[in-house]
Design an enzyme around this catalytic site. Sequence first.
Site, PDB file in Angstrom:
ATOM      1  N   HIS A 176      45.249  48.430  34.510  1.00  0.00           N
ATOM      2  CA  HIS A 176      43.908  47.910  34.235  1.00  0.00           C
ATOM      3  C   HIS A 176      42.826  48.610  35.050  1.00  0.00           C
ATOM      4  O   HIS A 176      41.653  48.240  34.958  1.00  0.00           O
ATOM      5  CB  HIS A 176      43.859  46.404  34.486  1.00  0.00           C
ATOM      6  CG  HIS A 176      44.531  45.603  33.412  1.00  0.00           C
ATOM      7  ND1 HIS A 176      43.911  45.274  32.231  1.00  0.00           N
ATOM      8  CD2 HIS A 176      45.779  45.092  33.340  1.00  0.00           C
ATOM      9  CE1 HIS A 176      44.740  44.579  31.473  1.00  0.00           C
ATOM     10  NE2 HIS A 176      45.885  44.455  32.121  1.00  0.00           N
ATOM     11  N   SER A 180      46.115  41.792  36.650  1.00  0.00           N
ATOM     12  CA  SER A 180      45.761  41.562  35.252  1.00  0.00           C
ATOM     13  C   SER A 180      45.359  40.134  34.935  1.00  0.00           C
ATOM     14  O   SER A 180      44.662  39.902  33.943  1.00  0.00           O
ATOM     15  CB  SER A 180      46.929  41.970  34.347  1.00  0.00           C
ATOM     16  OG  SER A 180      48.088  41.221  34.643  1.00  0.00           O
ATOM     17  N   LYS A 232      45.165  50.330  26.575  1.00  0.00           N
ATOM     18  CA  LYS A 232      44.004  49.762  27.247  1.00  0.00           C
ATOM     19  C   LYS A 232      42.789  50.693  27.123  1.00  0.00           C
ATOM     20  O   LYS A 232      42.381  51.041  26.026  1.00  0.00           O
ATOM     21  CB  LYS A 232      44.357  49.393  28.672  1.00  0.00           C
ATOM     22  CG  LYS A 232      45.478  48.344  28.712  1.00  0.00           C
ATOM     23  CD  LYS A 232      45.817  47.897  30.089  1.00  0.00           C
ATOM     24  CE  LYS A 232      46.808  46.749  30.076  1.00  0.00           C
ATOM     25  NZ  LYS A 232      48.147  47.095  29.536  1.00  0.00           N
TER      26      LYS A 232
END
Length: 392
Positions: free
Chosen positions: A209, A181, A240
């Site tokens: 991610h 990240s 996200k």
Amino acid sequence: MADFRHIEEQLRELKEAGRYRPMTVWKDGSDAWMTVEGGKRALQMSSNNYLGFTHHPKLKAAAIAATEKYGVGSGSVRTITGTLSIHDELEWKLAAFKGTEAALVFQSGFTTNQGVLGTILGPDDVVISDELNHASIIDGIRLTKASRRIFAHKDMNQLEAVLKECGSYRQRVVVTDGVFSMDGDIAPLPAIVELAEKYDALVYVDDAHASGVLGKHGKGSTDHFGLHGRVHFQIGTLSKAVGAVGGYVATARAAKELMINSARSFLFSTSLPPSVAASCIAALEVLQEEPELTERLWRNADGFRRRLQALGFDTGESETPIIPIIVGQPERALAFSKRLLEEGVCAQGIVYPTVAMDKGRVRLIVTAQHSEADLRFAADVLENVGKEFGLV
């Protein structure tokens, strides 16, 4: 009478070290452009809203319909009365999406790592973790009684050496982020899997991610590398790229059943609001119906990274839509971030202890929402402010 003097002293030390960050309050929802309290508009380049799903009409319609049907909350933890049909449907669809026997949803990615690691690791086990894994993995490991080994970031020689040393443990679990990240680089998952198979270890990948970003239709790093059936625990996020909130593990049915009965962060937390579960189901459908969103995300990210590198910025090891600009000492990184916001670009400063003391940075996240004009504006601002700081 007790007071807050020790807490105030810690706060003062943070400020003196240049590591104090006040909260920024935004007046509107997550989007390419947002309004800071006070009325200033800024190009948002710190959001994890990779595909713009927070405003996708299909997700919003699903959330509204579920609220009308089920209400605003579930009323209980999952093991009492909090497993509604919408939660069950989401888990079946996540398992199908990820190509596993089962999936279990938690309240956040953080609590997913705490719950899963706390369930699968015991005092006779060893967990082997990349040194740059996310804080939720680190904290999840700390809550277990397992032995711990750390290997240098993506260093496969060191990982193999550790695996050789750990043959006497009941169970070996290798843990890695799929996409890291802070640097935006991708784990060498094929090599990790090969070593794990060689030394009889389980593989655990946190795809926070990578969810919605890597792999066909955003299925994650396991799909990206074609490793289906060889990764034992795939951790994903429902925030996200998915646009809502929550986390999940995609794994074997037996592992899910054990976690339902043992994972403390699952057992003692009220289940997701029905509107969130419905939004996530809709997101899985959109991921497969609108692949052009992921294509645009990567086109934007690759083009913008090349532009920054051509200007002379140090973008570290980035190979995903996460693009850091390495600045240096904490106070300088935060000052750079502040100047960018003054010029209309929100790029969050990241400093010690999240990254090394001399690796302070601003972390840019490019999304599918950004237009070419947006990215030109960001590059121009970064160039001008970068010259002020001697970065280009």
